[in-house]
Design a protein around this motif. Structure first.
Motif, PDB file in Angstrom:
ATOM      1  N   GLY A 186      -7.677  12.275   6.176  1.00  0.00           N
ATOM      2  CA  GLY A 186      -6.604  11.939   7.658  1.00  0.00           C
ATOM      3  C   GLY A 186      -5.559  11.514   8.469  1.00  0.00           C
ATOM      4  O   GLY A 186      -5.148  11.522   9.764  1.00  0.00           O
ATOM      5  N   MET A 187      -5.224  11.419   7.480  1.00  0.00           N
ATOM      6  CA  MET A 187      -3.744  10.031   7.325  1.00  0.00           C
ATOM      7  C   MET A 187      -2.197  11.770   7.835  1.00  0.00           C
ATOM      8  O   MET A 187      -1.674  11.721   7.354  1.00  0.00           O
ATOM      9  N   VAL A 188      -2.842  11.671   9.155  1.00  0.00           N
ATOM     10  CA  VAL A 188      -1.493  12.614   9.588  1.00  0.00           C
ATOM     11  C   VAL A 188      -1.178  12.732  11.126  1.00  0.00           C
ATOM     12  O   VAL A 188      -1.815  11.355  11.449  1.00  0.00           O
ATOM     13  N   VAL A 211       0.957  -1.125  -0.065  1.00  0.00           N
ATOM     14  CA  VAL A 211       0.288   0.232   0.003  1.00  0.00           C
ATOM     15  C   VAL A 211       0.657   1.265   0.370  1.00  0.00           C
ATOM     16  O   VAL A 211       1.751   1.394   0.604  1.00  0.00           O
ATOM     17  N   PRO A 212       0.831   2.170  -0.466  1.00  0.00           N
ATOM     18  CA  PRO A 212       1.986   3.030  -1.141  1.00  0.00           C
ATOM     19  C   PRO A 212       1.075   4.301   0.196  1.00  0.00           C
ATOM     20  O   PRO A 212       0.020   4.625   0.097  1.00  0.00           O
ATOM     21  N   HIS A 213       3.013   4.932   0.469  1.00  0.00           N
ATOM     22  CA  HIS A 213       2.341   5.360   1.890  1.00  0.00           C
ATOM     23  C   HIS A 213       3.263   6.270   1.899  1.00  0.00           C
ATOM     24  O   HIS A 213       4.203   6.340   1.155  1.00  0.00           O
ATOM     25  N   THR A 214       3.391   8.221   2.305  1.00  0.00           N
ATOM     26  CA  THR A 214       4.525   8.217   2.718  1.00  0.00           C
ATOM     27  C   THR A 214       4.560   8.839   3.597  1.00  0.00           C
ATOM     28  O   THR A 214       3.838   9.278   4.552  1.00  0.00           O
ATOM     29  N   ARG A 241       2.368  13.911   7.995  1.00  0.00           N
ATOM     30  CA  ARG A 241       1.582  13.895   6.633  1.00  0.00           C
ATOM     31  C   ARG A 241       1.424  12.599   5.662  1.00  0.00           C
ATOM     32  O   ARG A 241       3.208  12.596   5.451  1.00  0.00           O
ATOM     33  N   CYS A 242       1.015  11.427   5.484  1.00  0.00           N
ATOM     34  CA  CYS A 242       0.845  11.034   4.200  1.00  0.00           C
ATOM     35  C   CYS A 242       0.703  11.910   3.307  1.00  0.00           C
ATOM     36  O   CYS A 242      -0.225  12.497   3.400  1.00  0.00           O
ATOM     37  N   LEU A 243       1.404  12.226   1.879  1.00  0.00           N
ATOM     38  CA  LEU A 243       0.577  12.819   0.846  1.00  0.00           C
ATOM     39  C   LEU A 243       0.208  12.120  -0.061  1.00  0.00           C
ATOM     40  O   LEU A 243      -0.650  13.165  -0.395  1.00  0.00           O
ATOM     41  N   ILE A 244      -0.165  10.875  -0.062  1.00  0.00           N
ATOM     42  CA  ILE A 244      -1.279  10.484  -0.411  1.00  0.00           C
ATOM     43  C   ILE A 244      -2.445  10.249  -0.050  1.00  0.00           C
ATOM     44  O   ILE A 244      -3.391  10.706  -0.217  1.00  0.00           O
ATOM     45  N   HIS A 245      -2.456  10.786   1.256  1.00  0.00           N
ATOM     46  CA  HIS A 245      -3.833   9.713   2.228  1.00  0.00           C
ATOM     47  C   HIS A 245      -3.706  11.093   3.008  1.00  0.00           C
ATOM     48  O   HIS A 245      -4.805  11.043   4.135  1.00  0.00           O
ATOM     49  N   ASP A 246      -3.419  12.247   3.252  1.00  0.00           N
ATOM     50  CA  ASP A 246      -3.589  12.970   4.223  1.00  0.00           C
ATOM     51  C   ASP A 246      -5.155  13.676   3.688  1.00  0.00           C
ATOM     52  O   ASP A 246      -5.757  13.658   4.906  1.00  0.00           O
TER      53      ASP A 246
HETATM   54 CU   LIG Z   1      -1.067   7.356   3.365  1.00  0.00          CU
END
Ligand SMILES: [Cu+2]
Length: 323
Positions: free
Chosen positions: A314-316, A253-256, A306-311
Motif C-alpha cells: 500500500g506504499m503509494v 530501509v530501501p524504498h523508491t 509508488r515505492c517499487l518495493i512496497h507498493d
Molecule cells: Cu518502500
C-alpha cells in the motif's frame, strides 16, 4: 492525528493483556504432563497491521523453551521479508542487499532439517507471505528445524540484523515445559500490538512534520517499519517542488519514489526530477536515511507514484499539480 487510531491501538493492547490474564486463569498452570519428545512448536515470523502499512521486526514469541527432540515450526505472518538464521562466523549478519557478497548465503535455505548444537549455521532463506518482485530470491512461508541437542540457540534475521533476535532454549528430553503454545501465541499477539502502536506513533510524528512540499518516504525505528508516504496526497502549483525525504527512517530501509510506467531497471535513478511533466521518473532504490529526492512539476495534472518495493503493502501516493 486521529485519536480513534490511538484508541484502537490502546484497545488492542488492553484486549491482548486481558486475554492473557483470562487464559492464564483458565488454563492449567503448565503443560508439564508432557514427557514425550517430538512436540512441534509454532513461532511467528514478523508481524503487521491489517492494512500491511506497519511491519514489525520481531519473532512471536522471541523466546521459547522446548525439549531435545522437539521441532520449531516458523511461519511467516507478514509481507515484509525476514529470515530465521542461526549464524556463525563464516556467515555473519551484514548488508542484506542484492549485489553484496553476503547476499547469497543470507538468501539461501540450508538443506539440513536438524540442528544439534548452538553455533551451527542454519538459515531459512527469505520468508514472507508475498513475494517481492525486485528481490531475486525464493520466498518461503514456513521453516522447520528439529533440535537434537541441549543448549541456548540464538537466531537473527539477515534482512533486519541484530535488532531482530530470537532464542530457542532446548532442555533435556522429558523436562517439564514452562509454557503452552497458547501462552506463546499470546506473547506474539502482544508483540504485534506493541509494533502497531509504535508504527502509529511514527506515522503521527511524520504527519506533524510533513507539508505539501515535504513528503516522508517511510518511517522506522528498532521496532516498527512504516511502509507509507506521509503525506501521501499533496497539492502544489505548476513550477513548484515536492521534496521526498527518507529522513524519518532510523536505519537504512530501501524504498523508491517512482512516477509513471515501471523503469526498465529499477535500481538506478531514471528521468529528470528538475522538470517533470509525466512519464517515468524514479529515485532508484535508495537506502540512506539522509537521502532527499526533489521533484519540480512543470505541468498541471495528477501524478500517481509508488515505492517499487512496497507498493504491494500500500506504499503509494499522488501529487496534484494545479495552475
Ligand atoms: Cu518502500
Amino acid at each position: 492525528m486521529k485519536p480513534s487510531r490511538w484508541l484502537r491501538a490502546l484497545l488492542a493492547v488492553m484486549l491482548a493483556i486481558g486475554a492473557g490474564v483470562g487464559i492464564a486463569a483458565l488454563a492449567p498452570a503448565s503443560a508439564s504432563a508432557h514427557t514425550w519428545t517430538g512436540t512441534t512448536w509454532t513461532v511467528q515470523v514478523g508481524s503487521e497491521s491489517r492494512n500491511h502499512l506497519i511491519q514489525g521486526m520481531n519473532y512471536g514469541p522471541t523466546d521459547i523453551w522446548i525439549d531435545v527432540g522437539d521441532t520449531v515450526h516458523w511461519t511467516s505472518v507478514s509481507m515484509e521479508p525476514h529470515t530465521v538464521s542461526f549464524v556463525d562466523s563464516a556467515h555473519p549478519l551484514g548488508d542484506f542487499f542484492p549485489g553484496t557478497p553476503s547476499f547469497g548465503y543470507m538468501s539461501t535455505r540450508t538443506p539440513q532439517h536438524t540442528i544439534s548444537a548452538p553455533g551451527e549455521f542454519r538459515n531459512s532463506g527469505v520468508m514472507a507471505t508475498m513475494a517481492i518482485d525486485l528481490l531475486p530470491v525464493t520466498f518461503y512461508t514456513s521453516y522447520n528445524l528439529k533440535f537434537t541437542g541441549v543448549g541456548t540457540y540464538t537466531y537473527y534475521c539477515y534482512v533486519h540484523g541484530a535488532m531482530m533476535k530470537g532464542t530457542v532454549h532446548v532442555r533435556p528430553a522429558g523436562t517439564a515445559y514452562p509454557h503452552t503454545q497458547r501462552w506463546y501465541d499470546i506473547q506474539a499477539a502482544l508483540a504485534r500490538a506493541v509494533v502497531i502502536a509504535d508504527g502509529n506513533l511514527l506515522r503521527a510524528q511524520a504527519r506533524m512534520l510533513a507539508t505539501n512540499h515535504h513528503v516522508f518516504v517511510g518511517a522506522s525505528d528498532n521496532t516498527a517499519l512504516v511502509m507509507a508516504f506521509t503525506r501521501s496526497h499533496v497539492t502544489v502549483h505548476v513550477g513548484q517542488s515536492v521534496t521526498f525525504d527518507w529522513g524519518r527512517n532510523g536505519f537504512a530501509v530501501p524504498h523508491t519514489v517512482t512516477f509513471g510506467p515501471d523503469p526498465a531497471n529499477p535500481l538506478p535513478p531514471t528521468g529528470d526530477p528538475h522538470h517533470y511533466s509525466g512519464g517515468t521518473l524514479s529515485s532508484g532504490v535508495v537506502v540512506a536515511p539522509t537521502t532527499k529526492f526533489k521533484v519540480t512539476f512543470t505541468k498541471a495534472g495528477t501524478y500517481d507514484y509508488r515505492c517499487l518495493i512496497h507498493d504491494g503493502m500500500g506504499m503509494v501516493g499522488s501529487v496534484r499539480v494545479i495552475p
